[in-house]
Design a protein around this motif. Structure first.
Motif, PDB file in Angstrom:
ATOM      1  N   ASN A 196       0.749  -1.201  -0.184  1.00  0.00           N
ATOM      2  CA  ASN A 196       0.169   0.438  -0.135  1.00  0.00           C
ATOM      3  C   ASN A 196       0.386   1.348   0.390  1.00  0.00           C
ATOM      4  O   ASN A 196       2.126   0.920  -0.042  1.00  0.00           O
ATOM      5  CB  ASN A 196      -0.632   0.392   1.042  1.00  0.00           C
ATOM      6  CG  ASN A 196      -2.164  -0.870   1.383  1.00  0.00           C
ATOM      7  OD1 ASN A 196      -2.403  -1.355  -0.132  1.00  0.00           O
ATOM      8  ND2 ASN A 196      -2.865  -1.357   1.834  1.00  0.00           N
ATOM      9  N   TRP A 197       0.293   2.440  -0.306  1.00  0.00           N
ATOM     10  CA  TRP A 197       1.101   3.291  -0.125  1.00  0.00           C
ATOM     11  C   TRP A 197      -0.178   4.587   0.253  1.00  0.00           C
ATOM     12  O   TRP A 197      -1.287   4.629   0.091  1.00  0.00           O
ATOM     13  CB  TRP A 197       1.511   3.945  -1.590  1.00  0.00           C
ATOM     14  CG  TRP A 197       0.802   4.193  -2.567  1.00  0.00           C
ATOM     15  CD1 TRP A 197       0.296   3.219  -3.885  1.00  0.00           C
ATOM     16  CD2 TRP A 197      -0.189   5.686  -3.205  1.00  0.00           C
ATOM     17  NE1 TRP A 197      -0.638   4.055  -5.018  1.00  0.00           N
ATOM     18  CE2 TRP A 197      -0.587   4.749  -4.150  1.00  0.00           C
ATOM     19  CE3 TRP A 197       0.128   6.871  -2.780  1.00  0.00           C
ATOM     20  CZ2 TRP A 197      -1.312   6.131  -4.979  1.00  0.00           C
ATOM     21  CZ3 TRP A 197      -0.087   8.287  -3.466  1.00  0.00           C
ATOM     22  CH2 TRP A 197      -0.958   7.417  -4.438  1.00  0.00           C
ATOM     23  N   THR A 198       0.427   5.614   1.231  1.00  0.00           N
ATOM     24  CA  THR A 198      -0.021   6.857   1.186  1.00  0.00           C
ATOM     25  C   THR A 198       0.944   8.646   0.961  1.00  0.00           C
ATOM     26  O   THR A 198       2.138   8.478   0.676  1.00  0.00           O
ATOM     27  CB  THR A 198      -0.523   6.685   2.475  1.00  0.00           C
ATOM     28  OG1 THR A 198      -1.647   7.359   3.438  1.00  0.00           O
ATOM     29  CG2 THR A 198       1.139   6.996   3.396  1.00  0.00           C
ATOM     30  N   GLU A 224       6.721  19.195   2.335  1.00  0.00           N
ATOM     31  CA  GLU A 224       6.923  18.943   0.935  1.00  0.00           C
ATOM     32  C   GLU A 224       6.587  17.738   1.050  1.00  0.00           C
ATOM     33  O   GLU A 224       6.223  16.218   2.226  1.00  0.00           O
ATOM     34  CB  GLU A 224       8.493  18.270   0.691  1.00  0.00           C
ATOM     35  CG  GLU A 224       8.552  17.504  -0.375  1.00  0.00           C
ATOM     36  CD  GLU A 224      10.019  17.282  -0.923  1.00  0.00           C
ATOM     37  OE1 GLU A 224      11.168  16.652  -1.580  1.00  0.00           O
ATOM     38  OE2 GLU A 224      11.171  17.713   0.713  1.00  0.00           O
ATOM     39  N   ARG A 225       5.634  16.994  -0.699  1.00  0.00           N
ATOM     40  CA  ARG A 225       4.625  15.523  -0.338  1.00  0.00           C
ATOM     41  C   ARG A 225       5.123  14.691  -0.858  1.00  0.00           C
ATOM     42  O   ARG A 225       6.409  14.252  -1.921  1.00  0.00           O
ATOM     43  CB  ARG A 225       3.705  16.353  -1.213  1.00  0.00           C
ATOM     44  CG  ARG A 225       2.660  15.332  -1.364  1.00  0.00           C
ATOM     45  CD  ARG A 225       1.854  15.898   0.398  1.00  0.00           C
ATOM     46  NE  ARG A 225      -0.211  14.426  -0.317  1.00  0.00           N
ATOM     47  CZ  ARG A 225      -0.334  14.700   0.945  1.00  0.00           C
ATOM     48  NH1 ARG A 225      -0.490  15.744   2.189  1.00  0.00           N
ATOM     49  NH2 ARG A 225      -1.609  14.284   0.678  1.00  0.00           N
ATOM     50  N   LYS A 226       5.291  13.701   0.832  1.00  0.00           N
ATOM     51  CA  LYS A 226       6.239  12.647   0.137  1.00  0.00           C
ATOM     52  C   LYS A 226       5.049  11.618   0.449  1.00  0.00           C
ATOM     53  O   LYS A 226       4.009  11.059   0.995  1.00  0.00           O
ATOM     54  CB  LYS A 226       7.145  12.076   1.307  1.00  0.00           C
ATOM     55  CG  LYS A 226       8.339  13.772   1.298  1.00  0.00           C
ATOM     56  CD  LYS A 226       9.319  12.902   2.273  1.00  0.00           C
ATOM     57  CE  LYS A 226       9.924  14.415   2.112  1.00  0.00           C
ATOM     58  NZ  LYS A 226      11.631  13.611   3.169  1.00  0.00           N
ATOM     59  N   ARG A 227       5.491  10.173  -0.913  1.00  0.00           N
ATOM     60  CA  ARG A 227       5.169   9.096  -0.451  1.00  0.00           C
ATOM     61  C   ARG A 227       6.205   8.152  -0.097  1.00  0.00           C
ATOM     62  O   ARG A 227       6.820   7.904   0.455  1.00  0.00           O
ATOM     63  CB  ARG A 227       5.063   8.428  -2.232  1.00  0.00           C
ATOM     64  CG  ARG A 227       4.566   7.641  -2.040  1.00  0.00           C
ATOM     65  CD  ARG A 227       4.792   6.759  -4.273  1.00  0.00           C
ATOM     66  NE  ARG A 227       4.414   5.400  -4.410  1.00  0.00           N
ATOM     67  CZ  ARG A 227       3.523   5.212  -4.857  1.00  0.00           C
ATOM     68  NH1 ARG A 227       2.508   6.118  -5.452  1.00  0.00           N
ATOM     69  NH2 ARG A 227       2.678   3.769  -5.490  1.00  0.00           N
TER      70      ARG A 227
END
Length: 262
Positions: free
Chosen positions: A189-191, A198-201
């Protein structure tokens, strides 16, 4: 067809037991060689002296040794993707485990466990569209898999017998592995999160097991409890229910003993 009276047959058997060759007895008594061979075979069978393989043994009927770890895995595969069938005209039933061609390693493990549990029987693979049925014939399938019955598994009670439950309790990881290989998977899964503007995965693995039988689901979660794995049910609207393992420590434990299908 020529018939021979009991006296002629008895003379032949006496000569054969004394060590005479089939051809000599046939010539002396004026009886076809094939008939002499048949009489010899029937006499030896009656006395338990037939050459060749012995009749396959059964851990339940004969008390022979059973590889319990292999059985725990095979039992789980049977509960997930297996079925027992006896075709009309066949004296012996067969156990078939359907394995997807995408997982050749799983198919190998299935065949190995089946051959280990039934060492006196031949195991084969039957090609189907996109899969293979790993198959074994045995008169003792009813002994080894008493959960067999008419209808689909989720439409009837699935309860392990005491001896089976003891094996699963002693080998929970093999049982869990078999169920995951049948009706489970390991996914990633990922979020996304905002860190320092900063937007990080972020990715994280988890295990899912889906089944429509509440009894098989309970057997799975009981085994997870015994192995120390945290789990939870996921909410779904369809009839099938899914058990999820997502906590980091539990996923690591599952990875150690199971890992992804291969």
């Amino acid at each position: 067809m020529r018939f021979h009276d009991t006296n002629v047959r008895q003379q032949a058997v006496v000569r054969l037991r004394a060590g005479a060759k089939n051809a000599d007895v046939a010539r002396t008594l004026d009886v076809p060689l094939g008939t002499i061979g048949y009489w010899r075979h029937m006499d030896r069978a009656k006395r338990g002296e037939c050459p060749g393989r012995h009749a396959p043994r059964c851990p339940r009927c004969d008390g022979c040794e059973l590889d319990e770890a292999a059985y725990s895995y095979l039992l789980a595969l049977y509960l997930g993707d297996g079925h027992i069938i006896q075709y009309s005209g066949h004296r012996v039933p067969s156990l078939m485990i359907t394995c997807d061609d995408n997982w050749p390693g799983l198919m190998d493990d299935c065949e190995t466990s089946m051959q280990t549990v039934f060492p006196d029987n031949s195991v084969c693979r039957v090609r189907k569209q996109g899969c293979h049925n790993v198959k074994v014939y045995s008169k003792h399938l009813w002994c080894m898999f008493p959960q067999h019955g008419p209808g689909k598994k989720h439409e009837r009670p699935i309860v392990l017998e005491e001896w089976q439950q003891g094996i699963v309790d002693d080998h929970p990881w093999e049982f869990i592995r078999g169920l995951v290989h049948s009706d489970g998977c390991r996914i990633t899964n990922w979020t996304t999160r905002t860190v320092g503007g900063e937007r990080k995965r972020y990715e994280y693995p988890r295990y899912f097991f889906t089944n429509t039988s509440t009894d098989i689901l309970r057997l799975y979660t009981d085994a997870l409890d015994r192995a120390g794995v945290a789990w939870k049910h996921t909410h779904q609207s369809r009839a099938a229910k899914t058990v999820s393992v997502a906590r980091k420590a539990s996923v690591a434990l599952m990875d150690q003993h199971i890992g992804p299908k291969y």
